[in-house]
Design a protein around this motif. Structure first.
Motif, PDB file in Angstrom:
ATOM      1  N   ASN A  26      53.228  33.776  40.035  1.00 10.82           N
ATOM      2  CA  ASN A  26      52.674  32.372  40.510  1.00 10.82           C
ATOM      3  C   ASN A  26      50.799  32.081  42.099  1.00 10.82           C
ATOM      4  OD1 ASN A  26      55.037  31.556  40.745  1.00 10.82           O
ATOM      5  ND2 ASN A  26      55.727  33.365  42.647  1.00 10.82           N
ATOM      6  N   VAL A  27      50.258  33.433  41.131  1.00 15.37           N
ATOM      7  CA  VAL A  27      48.786  33.316  41.960  1.00 15.37           C
ATOM      8  C   VAL A  27      47.723  32.748  40.542  1.00 15.37           C
ATOM      9  CG1 VAL A  27      47.127  35.178  42.469  1.00 15.37           C
ATOM     10  CG2 VAL A  27      49.141  34.549  43.750  1.00 15.37           C
ATOM     11  N   GLY A  28      46.887  32.509  40.543  1.00 14.25           N
ATOM     12  CA  GLY A  28      45.601  32.121  39.899  1.00 14.25           C
ATOM     13  C   GLY A  28      44.457  32.875  40.285  1.00 14.25           C
ATOM     14  N   THR A  29      43.574  33.416  39.420  1.00 14.71           N
ATOM     15  CA  THR A  29      42.591  33.797  39.620  1.00 14.71           C
ATOM     16  C   THR A  29      41.639  33.014  38.481  1.00 14.71           C
ATOM     17  OG1 THR A  29      43.310  36.009  40.182  1.00 14.71           O
ATOM     18  CG2 THR A  29      41.412  36.040  39.327  1.00 14.71           C
ATOM     19  N   GLY A  30      40.343  33.080  39.573  1.00 13.74           N
ATOM     20  CA  GLY A  30      38.974  32.606  38.747  1.00 13.74           C
ATOM     21  C   GLY A  30      37.603  33.401  39.284  1.00 13.74           C
ATOM     22  N   LEU A  31      37.312  33.859  38.402  1.00 13.95           N
ATOM     23  CA  LEU A  31      36.033  34.375  38.108  1.00 13.95           C
ATOM     24  C   LEU A  31      34.467  33.936  37.607  1.00 13.95           C
ATOM     25  CD1 LEU A  31      35.497  37.084  39.639  1.00 13.95           C
ATOM     26  CD2 LEU A  31      35.426  38.354  37.558  1.00 13.95           C
ATOM     27  N   VAL A  32      34.017  33.214  38.557  1.00 11.65           N
ATOM     28  CA  VAL A  32      32.951  32.676  38.105  1.00 11.65           C
ATOM     29  C   VAL A  32      31.423  33.189  39.258  1.00 11.65           C
ATOM     30  CG1 VAL A  32      34.106  30.478  37.323  1.00 11.65           C
ATOM     31  CG2 VAL A  32      33.300  30.522  39.883  1.00 11.65           C
ATOM     32  N   PRO A  49      56.714  27.863  43.082  1.00  7.12           N
ATOM     33  CA  PRO A  49      56.813  27.637  42.003  1.00  7.12           C
ATOM     34  C   PRO A  49      57.808  26.362  41.621  1.00  7.12           C
ATOM     35  CG  PRO A  49      58.384  29.583  42.923  1.00  7.12           C
ATOM     36  CD  PRO A  49      56.979  29.290  43.325  1.00  7.12           C
ATOM     37  N   GLU A  50      58.402  25.914  42.625  1.00 10.22           N
ATOM     38  CA  GLU A  50      58.970  24.480  42.778  1.00 10.22           C
ATOM     39  C   GLU A  50      58.142  23.741  42.894  1.00 10.22           C
ATOM     40  OE1 GLU A  50      62.513  25.569  42.220  1.00 10.22           O
ATOM     41  OE2 GLU A  50      62.300  26.849  42.273  1.00 10.22           O
ATOM     42  N   THR A  51      58.171  23.381  44.260  1.00 10.56           N
ATOM     43  CA  THR A  51      57.121  22.319  44.360  1.00 10.56           C
ATOM     44  C   THR A  51      55.572  22.235  43.442  1.00 10.56           C
ATOM     45  OG1 THR A  51      55.955  23.304  46.123  1.00 10.56           O
ATOM     46  CG2 THR A  51      58.051  21.985  46.841  1.00 10.56           C
ATOM     47  N   LYS A  52      55.523  23.126  43.043  1.00 11.43           N
ATOM     48  CA  LYS A  52      54.080  23.110  42.260  1.00 11.43           C
ATOM     49  C   LYS A  52      52.423  22.725  43.223  1.00 11.43           C
ATOM     50  CE  LYS A  52      56.128  24.822  38.138  1.00 11.43           C
ATOM     51  NZ  LYS A  52      55.272  25.487  37.674  1.00 11.43           N
ATOM     52  N   GLU A  53      53.470  22.948  44.350  1.00 17.07           N
ATOM     53  CA  GLU A  53      51.868  23.081  46.073  1.00 17.07           C
ATOM     54  C   GLU A  53      51.240  23.583  45.502  1.00 17.07           C
ATOM     55  OE1 GLU A  53      52.909  22.650  50.120  1.00 17.07           O
ATOM     56  OE2 GLU A  53      53.608  20.251  48.927  1.00 17.07           O
ATOM     57  N   ILE A  54      49.754  24.293  46.330  1.00 15.90           N
ATOM     58  CA  ILE A  54      49.405  25.080  46.367  1.00 15.90           C
ATOM     59  C   ILE A  54      49.568  25.257  48.097  1.00 15.90           C
ATOM     60  CG2 ILE A  54      46.993  26.273  46.452  1.00 15.90           C
ATOM     61  CD1 ILE A  54      46.049  24.552  44.614  1.00 15.90           C
ATOM     62  N   ILE A  55      50.112  27.055  47.831  1.00 15.22           N
ATOM     63  CA  ILE A  55      50.458  27.265  49.230  1.00 15.22           C
ATOM     64  C   ILE A  55      49.370  28.337  49.706  1.00 15.22           C
ATOM     65  CG2 ILE A  55      53.415  26.806  48.839  1.00 15.22           C
ATOM     66  CD1 ILE A  55      53.678  29.604  48.226  1.00 15.22           C
ATOM     67  N   ASP A  56      49.159  28.712  49.325  1.00  9.47           N
ATOM     68  CA  ASP A  56      47.662  29.789  49.558  1.00  9.47           C
ATOM     69  C   ASP A  56      46.276  30.104  48.511  1.00  9.47           C
ATOM     70  OD1 ASP A  56      46.712  31.977  51.451  1.00  9.47           O
ATOM     71  OD2 ASP A  56      47.640  33.237  51.224  1.00  9.47           O
ATOM     72  N   ALA A  57      45.637  30.401  50.112  1.00  7.40           N
ATOM     73  CA  ALA A  57      44.027  29.995  48.651  1.00  7.40           C
ATOM     74  C   ALA A  57      43.284  31.699  49.487  1.00  7.40           C
ATOM     75  CB  ALA A  57      43.340  28.999  48.747  1.00  7.40           C
TER      76      ALA A  57
END
Lengths: 128, 613, 205
Positions: A26-32, A49-57
């Motif tokens: 459920n975690v997406g990582t961006g490296l720029v 995974p249910e609501t497709k809402e970002i719950i943490d960053a």
């Protein structure tokens, strides 16, 4: 050039510094990075995974104050947003919110890129 | 060819030089060559130099020294120094410092620029007298590490003094020119030279690369608040402790005590440069305290050691900036009065591993270099060129108090860099930009130079205008800014609000004031000076009356007493020449005492007067 | 790069530098978009002998500097000030190989669409990793490992720098091959990240 309290706050006390578990599906990582100055920024999002809402960053940035504040602001903004909503965040929004001067505009570009990279990483790992 | 003299406007002493037919040399002879950077307020005018120096103890509230340390600074930046200085400092509008003269209301407040201008006026007058021609233009030296505000303040002082600044150059660079162009010196003409400049109030280390006709500054570092004054202050603190051990009731907060301590510290320092030990006596007559003790050179050296170490840290730093190792330094040049201290010299020698050049008098070398540069600017020669750098980066305030560099430190001047700004909201017609100078990341650790208000931007959508701001640092190391909006081609207006300096308007006002005051100046100045001489002659006579008792007849003594009364009457009058005549007559009457201490002191006073006016 | 053969505006001699005519000693008015190679009078190429550059810079400084225009008309004083400023910037840029490479690439790539952010594969992740590692080393004040890291980064930086000359030469031979310019861009980008890391490591005495 009086900066709002909020802006100075993002500089002196950046929010959401740290890491999320990279292997979590459920975690997406961006490296720029910004080749203009050699700054590197890692921004991670955790999606419900249910609501497709970002719950943490979370983020970790090696760079100047503006880059740190831009990523701090970006993590604040994406939380609670849907993936599509987060996709629509523009660097110009960050420039305006933080009143970045011309020399520092690339820092906001970096933050926008980091959000997009994190989302696309999440998407690529969750293609069913 | 017009003459452009070189002026070394020092913390302790100021002097000037020019190129004569025989070569470059300091202007004036003996005492007249050096003007102590001291002023003393008297009636509505100033005494400057030796005259003021003599009043440091007799008239401490009205006597001002070390003004250079105040140039372009504010109260906060001065820190402890404010308490150490024997005169009062107040803060005016825009954090502008002012020196307060007087013991009670009404006070008179003066900016450091005005006070420095008085010193420059005196130097100018003396140069004019010695050269027999009027002097309009000068090259003025500043510590290499002076920032924009301090340079601007120096230039403002010169303007107020009626001098046109042909160029501001850095002291160590001036010294390098003096050495490099002096055929008698065996300085390598191609190579790296380190100039170590420790003056009364400032320290600089500069590395220059000499190649052919070019003197190029590679890197510079320093501390504009470190110098011989600090050696004195460290001594003062020790002296206070020692006195308190014997006289626990003694106190030192009043201006007179501060001046007594400072003067004693200075003479201990000088004595210890010549001998391993010295005896000193401190008298505080008002407190009934008298104290005598010894000072050993070892104690003095360990006392100043931390300060010297600080300068060596700067030396390491500058080598790093220049990307050079110690072995690549071919020559070391010493500048500034404080390098005469043997303990300092030894440490420099150990650090650089070579004996430094000291052949040109370290007190004169800066003025001589400035004089040579003046000669070049006047078109007298063009066989060398000085390429100097801006000591500290220039930039603007950005987000959250961070500092964005626009021109980096140690960049060769003149230099230009432009930066494009835009608006945040629709129809915004002005942008404010804060300018800072320094090498640190946060603006709170840099110096605020001023605010530029860009006006007259054509109304457009937010973010659309492209305002190109040009930052220009001229060959004086001084910044100017201009701006234009590129889409419309319209020149934006810039209003500059200096944070530590005088505005053009303020400079003009001061000049007008001083012009009005200058009308009766000459007679008044002479009157003031002769009155002072009289005062000191009287003191000399009274203190030594016992000598007169034994050496003179009753008649002779009566004559002296009567003449003193005549002089007293003249003092009350306004005729300076009459006063002078009566004083000379008094001097004649005391001539039989010429062999005694009393006679000598009186004659010196009277001769000093005629030599200077 | 407006003209191939710029000439003096007074005596019409072909100019070495666009800023000054050495044959009639006249300051030249110059366009703002003048390039640094024209300023110093060298062909647009990475190959530049350090000693020649130095000599030309000194020669021009001795003619252009405001110190020599103290009694000249104001317009000339101003021109000497701007000319000296651009001379100083041009010299600084061309003197330092990395700055020169970056500047030259900027000139050459004007009409080409280069990916300005390109980096070698996996490079960014490695830089992030090294930054984190450096954080730890700085916290633990491990001077041995710090200096090892410093030397390693320094060597990688030098390797990159050594590639500039052959790559630019290759481009001169094959100007149509935009891949070479892209490769240079990648090198320059990578070097900036390495420099950023190096800046964070305190220099030991």
């Amino acid at each position: 050039m009086a900066y709002s309290e909020k802006v100075i706050d993002h500089y002196s006390e950046p929010r959401n510094v740290g890491s999320l578990e990279k292997s979590d599906l459920n975690v997406g990582t961006g490296l720029v990075g910004a080749p203009e100055c050699g700054d590197v920024m890692k921004l991670q999002i955790k999606v419900d995974p249910e609501t497709k809402e970002i719950i943490d960053a979370k983020f970790k940035t090696f760079g100047c104050g503006s880059a740190i504040a831009s990523s701090s602001l970006a993590t604040e903004w994406v939380k609670g947003k849907s993936i599509d909503e987060a996709m629509s965040i523009q660097n110009t929004d960050i420039v305006e919110e933080l009143s970045l001067p011309p020399v520092k505009i690339h820092c906001s570009v970096l933050a926008e890129d980091a959000i997009k990279a994190a989302i696309s990483d999440y998407k690529s790992r969750n293609q069913d | 060819m017009e003459r452009i003299i070189g002026i070394d406007l020092g913390t302790t002493n100021s002097l000037c030089a020019t190129v004569f037919d025989e070569g470059p040399e300091v202007i004036g002879e003996g005492e007249n060559a050096v003007t102590p950077s001291v002023l003393s307020r008297i009636d509505s005018g100033w005494l400057v130099g030796q005259e003021a120096q003599k009043r440091r103890i007799s008239n401490p509230e009205n006597t001002v020294s070390s003004i250079k340390r105040l140039m372009g600074r504010d109260l906060e930046e001065l820190g402890e120094l404010v308490n150490e200085l024997p005169y009062k400092i107040v803060e005016g509008d825009r954090k502008l410092l002012k020196v307060r003269i007087g013991v009670s209301e009404p006070y008179q407040d003066f900016t450091p620029q005005e006070l420095s201008a008085e010193i420059l006026k005196k130097v100018k007058q003396r140069a004019e007298t010695a050269l027999g021609e009027s002097v309009e233009k000068a090259v003025i030296t500043v510590p290499a590490y002076f920032d924009d505000a301090q340079r601007q303040a120096t230039r403002a002082a010169a303007t107020i003094a009626g001098l046109e600044v042909a160029r501001i150059i850095n002291e160590p660079t001036a010294a390098a020119i003096a050495y490099g162009l002096d055929e008698k010196q065996d300085l390598q003409k191609d190579g790296h030279v380190a100039v170590y400049d420790l003056g009364g109030g400032t320290f600089d280390i500069s590395i220059l690369k000499l190649s052919g006709k070019i003197f190029k500054v590679v890197a510079t570092h320093g501390n504009t608040q470190l110098g011989g004054d600090d050696f004195d202050q460290a001594l003062v603190e020790i002296l206070k402790k020692r006195i308190l051990q014997q006289h626990p009731q003694a106190h030192f907060e009043d201006p007179e005590s501060k001046q007594i301590l400072k003067k004693t510290a200075e003479s201990i320092k000088i004595e210890l440069s010549l001998s391993p030990e010295t005896t000193y006596t401190l008298d505080f007559p008002k407190q009934g305290v008298s104290f005598t003790d010894n000072f050993k050179v070892e104690d003095f050296e360990s006392l100043i050691s931390p300060l010297v170490e600080q300068t060596l840290e700067s030396c390491k730093h500058v080598l790093q900036q220049a990307k050079l190792s110690l072995a690549q330094i071919d020559e070391v040049v010493l500048v500034g009065g404080s390098t005469v201290v043997p303990g300092v010299r030894r440490k420099i020698e150990t650090f650089f591993g070579r004996s430094p050049h000291v052949a040109i008098d370290p007190y004169k070398v800066v003025a001589i270099g400035a004089g040579i540069q003046g000669h070049l600017l006047a078109g007298g020669r063009r066989d060398f060129l000085l390429l100097d750098v801006i000591p500290l980066a220039l930039g603007i305030e950005t987000l959250g108090g961070t500092f964005s560099k626009i021109i980096t430190g140690n960049t060769t001047i003149p230099v230009e860099e432009s930066e494009t700004f835009t608006t945040n909201v629709d129809d915004q017609t002005s942008i404010d930009v804060n300018i800072y100078q320094g090498e640190r990341e946060l603006i709170k650790d840099c110096r605020a130079l001023g605010q530029f208000k860009l006006r007259g931007i054509p109304p457009m959508k937010g973010g659309f205008p492209l305002v190109e701001v040009m930052f220009r640092v001229d060959a004086n190391g001084i910044l100017t800014v201009s701006a234009s909006e590129k889409r419309s081609g319209k020149k934006a207006e810039i209003e500059v609000i200096p944070f530590h300096g005088l505005t053009q308007f303020e400079i003009e006002r001061i000049m007008e004031d001083s012009f009005e005051n200058a009308i009766d100046d000459f007679n008044e100045r002479q009157l003031i000076e002769f009155r002072l001489t009289a005062e000191r002659v009287f003191q000399g006579i009274e203190h030594n009356w016992n000598v007169a008792e034994s050496a003179l007849t009753e008649t002779e003594r009566d004559k002296i007493r009567m003449q003193m009364e005549v002089v007293r009457q003249s003092i009350k009058g306004q005729d300076s020449q009459a006063l002078k005549a009566q004083l000379d007559a008094l001097g004649e009457l005391t001539r039989p005492l010429a062999d005694t201490a009393m006679g000598r002191s009186i004659l010196t006073e009277l001769q000093g007067e005629s030599a200077d006016s | 790069m407006a003209f191939d053969e710029p000439a003096c505006h007074t005596c019409e001699t072909t100019l070495v530098s666009r800023l000054f005519c050495f044959s009639c000693n006249a300051l030249q008015p110059f366009p703002r978009e003048i390039d640094f190679f024209e300023v110093l009078g060298f062909p647009v190429s990475f190959e530049l002998k350090s000693a020649e550059l130095e000599e030309r810079y000194q020669q021009l400084s001795l003619e252009l500097h405001p110190d020599f225009y103290g009694s000249a008309p104001e317009a000339e004083q101003l021109l000497s000030e701007t000319a000296s400023a651009i001379l100083n910037t041009a010299y600084k840029t061309l003197h330092e190989p990395t700055l020169r490479a970056g500047y030259l690439l900027h000139l050459l790539a004007e009409k080409q669409q280069l990916d300005e952010r390109s980096l070698p594969e996996g490079f960014l992740a490695e830089m992030f990793f090294l930054q984190e590692e450096l954080d730890e080393l700085l916290d633990s004040v491990n001077s041995v490992e710090l200096s090892a890291m410093h030397d390693d980064l320094q060597n990688r930086k030098k390797d990159i720098e050594a590639d500039y000359a052959p790559l630019f030469k290759k481009h001169e031979e094959h100007p149509e091959d935009s891949g070479i310019l892209q490769q240079l861009q990648t090198h320059l980008n990578a070097e900036r990240y390495l420099r950023r890391l190096l800046e964070r490591i305190p220099v030991a005495d």
